[in-house]
Design a protein around this motif. Sequence first.
Motif, mmCIF file in Angstrom:
data_model
loop_
_atom_site.group_PDB
_atom_site.id
_atom_site.type_symbol
_atom_site.label_atom_id
_atom_site.label_comp_id
_atom_site.label_asym_id
_atom_site.label_seq_id
_atom_site.Cartn_x
_atom_site.Cartn_y
_atom_site.Cartn_z
ATOM 1 N N ARG A 34 36.122 39.087 25.544
ATOM 2 C CA ARG A 34 34.993 38.345 25.134
ATOM 3 C C ARG A 34 33.909 38.393 26.068
ATOM 4 N N GLU A 35 33.896 38.168 27.095
ATOM 5 C CA GLU A 35 32.907 37.929 28.134
ATOM 6 C C GLU A 35 32.245 39.175 28.228
ATOM 7 N N THR A 36 32.834 40.312 28.197
ATOM 8 C CA THR A 36 32.478 41.747 28.535
ATOM 9 C C THR A 36 31.722 41.980 27.286
ATOM 10 N N ILE A 37 32.288 41.884 26.046
ATOM 11 C CA ILE A 37 31.578 41.927 24.769
ATOM 12 C C ILE A 37 30.220 41.219 24.757
ATOM 13 N N ARG A 38 30.287 39.931 25.013
ATOM 14 C CA ARG A 38 28.951 39.158 24.915
ATOM 15 C C ARG A 38 28.001 39.649 25.958
#
Length: 84
Positions: A34-38
């Motif tokens: 999630r953090e990488t995508i965001r």
Amino acid sequence: MTLNIRNPEADNLARELARIDRTSITDAVIVALRETIRNRMNKEKPRKTAQKILAKHGLSFPPDRKPVPREAYHELDHDLTGDE
């Protein structure tokens, strides 16, 4: 649906993140994804960065500014290396 990590480095990283966050490996992987995508979705474009830097100094791009043609980068590369 299951996630099977077969790569030893990926497994170690997932376990390390789970240890740091005191959570399960599954939750650690979800959070990391999630953090990488965001971060990738919100990544600032170079033009926006340049606008911010100019604005900090009370400057801006001229309204009629045209993008630099791609060929210019090739020419610059040759000028910098001394190649013809």
